[in-house]
Every structure is written in structure tokens, then in C-alpha cells.
Design a protein around this motif. Structure first.
Motif, PDB file in Angstrom:
ATOM      1  N   MET A  74       0.838  -1.198   0.000  1.00  0.00           N
ATOM      2  CA  MET A  74       0.000   0.000   0.000  1.00  0.00           C
ATOM      3  C   MET A  74       0.876   1.252   0.000  1.00  0.00           C
ATOM      4  SD  MET A  74      -3.196  -1.043   0.060  1.00  0.00           S
ATOM      5  CE  MET A  74      -4.369  -0.084   1.012  1.00  0.00           C
ATOM      6  N   ARG A  75       1.987   1.171   0.720  1.00  0.00           N
ATOM      7  CA  ARG A  75       2.895   2.304   0.810  1.00  0.00           C
ATOM      8  C   ARG A  75       3.536   2.618  -0.546  1.00  0.00           C
ATOM      9  NH1 ARG A  75       5.231   0.229   5.060  1.00  0.00           N
ATOM     10  NH2 ARG A  75       7.183  -0.295   4.010  1.00  0.00           N
ATOM     11  N   ALA A  76       3.714   1.601  -1.370  1.00  0.00           N
ATOM     12  CA  ALA A  76       4.287   1.825  -2.698  1.00  0.00           C
ATOM     13  C   ALA A  76       3.382   2.729  -3.531  1.00  0.00           C
ATOM     14  CB  ALA A  76       4.503   0.487  -3.413  1.00  0.00           C
ATOM     15  N   VAL A  77       2.073   2.481  -3.464  1.00  0.00           N
ATOM     16  CA  VAL A  77       1.119   3.328  -4.194  1.00  0.00           C
ATOM     17  C   VAL A  77       1.073   4.717  -3.560  1.00  0.00           C
ATOM     18  CG1 VAL A  77      -1.251   3.549  -5.011  1.00  0.00           C
ATOM     19  CG2 VAL A  77      -0.224   1.278  -4.780  1.00  0.00           C
ATOM     20  N   LEU A  78       1.056   4.759  -2.231  1.00  0.00           N
ATOM     21  CA  LEU A  78       1.038   6.022  -1.497  1.00  0.00           C
ATOM     22  C   LEU A  78       2.242   6.888  -1.863  1.00  0.00           C
ATOM     23  CD1 LEU A  78       0.334   7.960   0.884  1.00  0.00           C
ATOM     24  CD2 LEU A  78       1.430   6.299   2.414  1.00  0.00           C
ATOM     25  N   LEU A  79       3.423   6.306  -1.831  1.00  0.00           N
ATOM     26  CA  LEU A  79       4.622   7.076  -2.112  1.00  0.00           C
ATOM     27  C   LEU A  79       4.648   7.561  -3.560  1.00  0.00           C
ATOM     28  CD1 LEU A  79       7.161   8.071  -0.698  1.00  0.00           C
ATOM     29  CD2 LEU A  79       8.317   5.969  -1.418  1.00  0.00           C
ATOM     30  N   ALA A  80       4.188   6.732  -4.480  1.00  0.00           N
ATOM     31  CA  ALA A  80       4.124   7.155  -5.877  1.00  0.00           C
ATOM     32  C   ALA A  80       3.149   8.316  -6.047  1.00  0.00           C
ATOM     33  CB  ALA A  80       3.710   5.976  -6.756  1.00  0.00           C
ATOM     34  N   ARG A  81       2.000   8.239  -5.368  1.00  0.00           N
ATOM     35  CA  ARG A  81       1.017   9.331  -5.458  1.00  0.00           C
ATOM     36  C   ARG A  81       1.597  10.630  -4.909  1.00  0.00           C
ATOM     37  NH1 ARG A  81      -4.040   7.106  -4.255  1.00  0.00           N
ATOM     38  NH2 ARG A  81      -4.642   7.507  -6.418  1.00  0.00           N
ATOM     39  N   VAL A  82       2.300  10.540  -3.790  1.00  0.00           N
ATOM     40  CA  VAL A  82       2.895  11.739  -3.192  1.00  0.00           C
ATOM     41  C   VAL A  82       3.990  12.301  -4.095  1.00  0.00           C
ATOM     42  CG1 VAL A  82       4.319  12.537  -1.269  1.00  0.00           C
ATOM     43  CG2 VAL A  82       2.318  11.104  -0.818  1.00  0.00           C
ATOM     44  N   HIS A  83       4.834  11.440  -4.616  1.00  0.00           N
ATOM     45  CA  HIS A  83       5.983  11.905  -5.391  1.00  0.00           C
ATOM     46  C   HIS A  83       5.566  12.571  -6.701  1.00  0.00           C
ATOM     47  CE1 HIS A  83       9.430  11.460  -8.201  1.00  0.00           C
ATOM     48  NE2 HIS A  83      10.096  11.884  -7.137  1.00  0.00           N
ATOM     49  N   GLU A  84       4.494  12.096  -7.322  1.00  0.00           N
ATOM     50  CA  GLU A  84       4.126  12.621  -8.636  1.00  0.00           C
ATOM     51  C   GLU A  84       3.399  13.961  -8.559  1.00  0.00           C
ATOM     52  OE1 GLU A  84      -0.149  10.233  -9.187  1.00  0.00           O
ATOM     53  OE2 GLU A  84       1.577   9.757 -10.448  1.00  0.00           O
ATOM     54  N   VAL A  94       6.103  10.047   4.359  1.00  0.00           N
ATOM     55  CA  VAL A  94       5.519   8.714   4.457  1.00  0.00           C
ATOM     56  C   VAL A  94       6.301   7.900   5.479  1.00  0.00           C
ATOM     57  CG1 VAL A  94       5.006   6.574   3.203  1.00  0.00           C
ATOM     58  CG2 VAL A  94       4.698   8.801   2.072  1.00  0.00           C
ATOM     59  N   LEU A  95       5.587   7.377   6.475  1.00  0.00           N
ATOM     60  CA  LEU A  95       6.213   6.627   7.575  1.00  0.00           C
ATOM     61  C   LEU A  95       5.777   5.166   7.528  1.00  0.00           C
ATOM     62  CD1 LEU A  95       5.671   9.184  10.489  1.00  0.00           C
ATOM     63  CD2 LEU A  95       7.717   8.883   9.070  1.00  0.00           C
ATOM     64  N   ALA A  96       6.743   4.265   7.566  1.00  0.00           N
ATOM     65  CA  ALA A  96       6.469   2.823   7.542  1.00  0.00           C
ATOM     66  C   ALA A  96       6.212   2.330   8.963  1.00  0.00           C
ATOM     67  CB  ALA A  96       7.638   2.085   6.902  1.00  0.00           C
ATOM     68  N   GLN A  97       5.081   2.767   9.534  1.00  0.00           N
ATOM     69  CA  GLN A  97       4.730   2.412  10.909  1.00  0.00           C
ATOM     70  C   GLN A  97       3.238   2.096  10.974  1.00  0.00           C
ATOM     71  OE1 GLN A  97       6.121   6.083  12.749  1.00  0.00           O
ATOM     72  NE2 GLN A  97       8.067   5.138  13.306  1.00  0.00           N
ATOM     73  N   ASP A  98       2.787   1.653  12.140  1.00  0.00           N
ATOM     74  CA  ASP A  98       1.363   1.392  12.325  1.00  0.00           C
ATOM     75  C   ASP A  98       0.810   2.293  13.416  1.00  0.00           C
ATOM     76  OD1 ASP A  98       1.984   0.228  14.825  1.00  0.00           O
ATOM     77  OD2 ASP A  98       2.174  -1.753  13.943  1.00  0.00           O
ATOM     78  N   ALA A  99      -0.500   2.203  13.625  1.00  0.00           N
ATOM     79  CA  ALA A  99      -1.167   3.120  14.551  1.00  0.00           C
ATOM     80  C   ALA A  99      -0.629   3.003  15.970  1.00  0.00           C
ATOM     81  CB  ALA A  99      -2.676   2.860  14.531  1.00  0.00           C
ATOM     82  N   ALA A 100      -0.234   1.797  16.371  1.00  0.00           N
ATOM     83  CA  ALA A 100       0.213   1.591  17.748  1.00  0.00           C
ATOM     84  C   ALA A 100       1.667   1.993  17.969  1.00  0.00           C
ATOM     85  CB  ALA A 100       0.018   0.130  18.147  1.00  0.00           C
ATOM     86  N   HIS A 101       2.436   2.186  16.889  1.00  0.00           N
ATOM     87  CA  HIS A 101       3.856   2.466  17.052  1.00  0.00           C
ATOM     88  C   HIS A 101       4.309   3.705  16.288  1.00  0.00           C
ATOM     89  CE1 HIS A 101       3.358  -1.929  17.725  1.00  0.00           C
ATOM     90  NE2 HIS A 101       4.179  -1.695  18.719  1.00  0.00           N
TER      91      HIS A 101
END
Length: 245
Positions: A74-84, A94-101
Motif C-alpha cells: 500500500m505504501r508503494a502506491v502512497l509514495l508514488a502518489r505523493v511523489h508525482e 511517508v512513515l512505515a509504521q502502524d497506529a500503535a507504534h
């Protein structure tokens, strides 16, 4: 832990596009109700970034946006959307973390957690309430979505979304069965068709925790937050602020 999105990420952004046509503007309207005038905004469970785009459109300026997403696909699509998009690339981290951490700063203008609560078991949900109570700036708010089912129950097979790209037609079907005292298991079937004939199908199971609005409001109150409905009722958006603010 196995990431169910490894098998479904190909279809998700495509099939949620219709939902975000109404959810995006509604989220923007709710963000306008937040009294904190500045500060970072965190999108927890940012997915493919449609919410990030709505946040930046609703709150123009240069305040940073933190997009928290644990799934690498999911982050791959997110990062591509942000970068373009230059207007996103300059603001969004973009942070590779979850809600608890998630390593969120203090003084947040808002925390957005749309389509996220069902992914969180009760202890992680309470962590979200407590983190928001600590991290929000004065006048800041936590925005969540609360949608049925609210109790463990069977959901009959339903076509949730369709889309056509080129010569191919895509469908998303959902069903659910109770799988615990406070959870269900969603079975999602993603189909690809050409000229009405199936080419492929992917089935994915998702664990999903359920709770009523009243139960969620009680949990949030224990962390000093008050929850109230905001926006169109069918979208289930809820605005949480500190007691007395």
C-alpha cells in the motif's frame, strides 16, 4: 505477520475511487471544523493516499502531513502518489509504521484515521485514543470513521465496487462471518473480467474488530476525549476533541 494487502493491493486503489469521491470532500469539511489553526496533520493508516490528498486540499499551506502506513504494498502506491504531485511531495512524509507504534510529534493539528478502527484490536484502539489525547494541540481533533457492522454478524455476499480500465472490468465482492466475541472475518473476492468472462480471481481474508458508537465513545472518554458525529451520517465520520475544548 502476513500482510493481506500483498494479494489485494493491485485492486484496492482502483475500487475505492468511487467511495472517495464523496468521502474526500466530506473529510475536508470536517477538517475545517478543527479549531487548532496550525500544526502537523497525521493520517494514520493512510493506505494508498487518497485521504492524504484530501487533507492537503482542505488545508492549503505548508504545514507538514505525516502519512503512516504499515503495509509495504500500500505504501508503494502512497509514495508514488505523493511523489508525482509537487503540492504533496513538498509537504507529505511517508512513515512505515502502524497506529500503535507511530512516532508522532506533539502539537498535532489533527489526526485522521479513516477506515482504520476495524483493523485495531481493543488495546490498540485505546492506544489511539490515549495518543491523540497527548499529542493533539489545543483545539486539535482526531477524526475517525465508524461504520457497520457494530456487532459480530454475518454479512451476505455483496458487490462492493466495480471499475473498467481499458479492455478489462474489475469487481470487488465482500462477505463476512463472525469470528469472535468482538470481531468478524471479511472475505474479499476480486475478479478481473474481459468481455464478461472471468480472467482471474483473488480471495483475501481480513480480520476486523467491531464496536458500537457508544462503546467507542466510552473508550475515548476514558482518555479524556469527547466524540460527536460530523458530516453526512452515511459516511460515519466522527470528530473527537479533548473534554472542555
Amino acid at each position: 505477520m502476513l500482510d493481506p494487502y500483498e494479494r489485494s493491493a493491485e485492486f484496492l486503489d482502483l475500487l475505492i475511487a468511487g467511495t472517495w469521491q464523496s468521502l474526500g470532500p466530506a473529510l475536508g469539511e470536517v477538517l475545517q471544523q478543527v479549531r487548532a489553526g496550525s500544526g502537523p496533520v497525521a493520517d494514520v493508516g493512510a493506505g494508498t493516499g487518497r485521504g492524504v490528498r484530501a487533507i492537503c486540499a482542505a488545508l492549503p499551506g505548508d504545514d507538514p502531513v505525516l502519512a503512516v502506513e504499515p503495509s509495504s504494498v500500500m505504501r508503494a502506491v502512497l509514495l508514488a502518489r505523493v511523489h508525482e504531485a509537487p503540492e504533496l511531495r513538498e509537504r507529505v512524509t511517508v512513515l512505515a509504521q502502524d497506529a500503535a507504534h507511530a512516532s508522532l510529534p506533539d502539537g498535532l493539528r489533527a489526526i485522521v484515521a479513516v477506515n482504520v478502527l476495524g483493523h485495531l484490536p481493543p488495546d490498540e484502539r485505546r492506544f489511539l485514543w490515549e495518543s491523540a489525547s497527548r499529542r493533539l494541540a489545543p483545539g486539535g481533533a482526531l477524526i475517525v470513521s465508524v461504520t457497520p457492522p457494530f456487532v459480530p454478524e454475518r454479512i451476505p455476499r455483496t458487490r462492493m465496487a466495480t471499475a473498467t480500465v481499458g479492455a478489462l472490468h474489475y469487481e470487488g465482492w465482500a462477505t463476512a462471518e463472525p469470528s469472535g466475541a468482538d470481531e468478524i472475518t471479511w472475505r474479499m473476492d476480486y475478479r478481473v473480467l474481459r468481455d464478461g468472462l472471468p480472467l482471474s480471481e483473488v480471495a483475501v481474508d481480513y480480520r476486523w474488530w467491531v464496536a458500537s458508537e457508544g462503546q467507542l465513545a466510552e473508550e475515548a472518554a476514558e482518555a479524556g476525549l469527547v466524540m460527536r458525529a460530523a458530516g453526512k451520517p452515511d459516511l460515519g465520520l466522527q470528530l473527537l476533541t479533548r473534554q472542555g475544548e
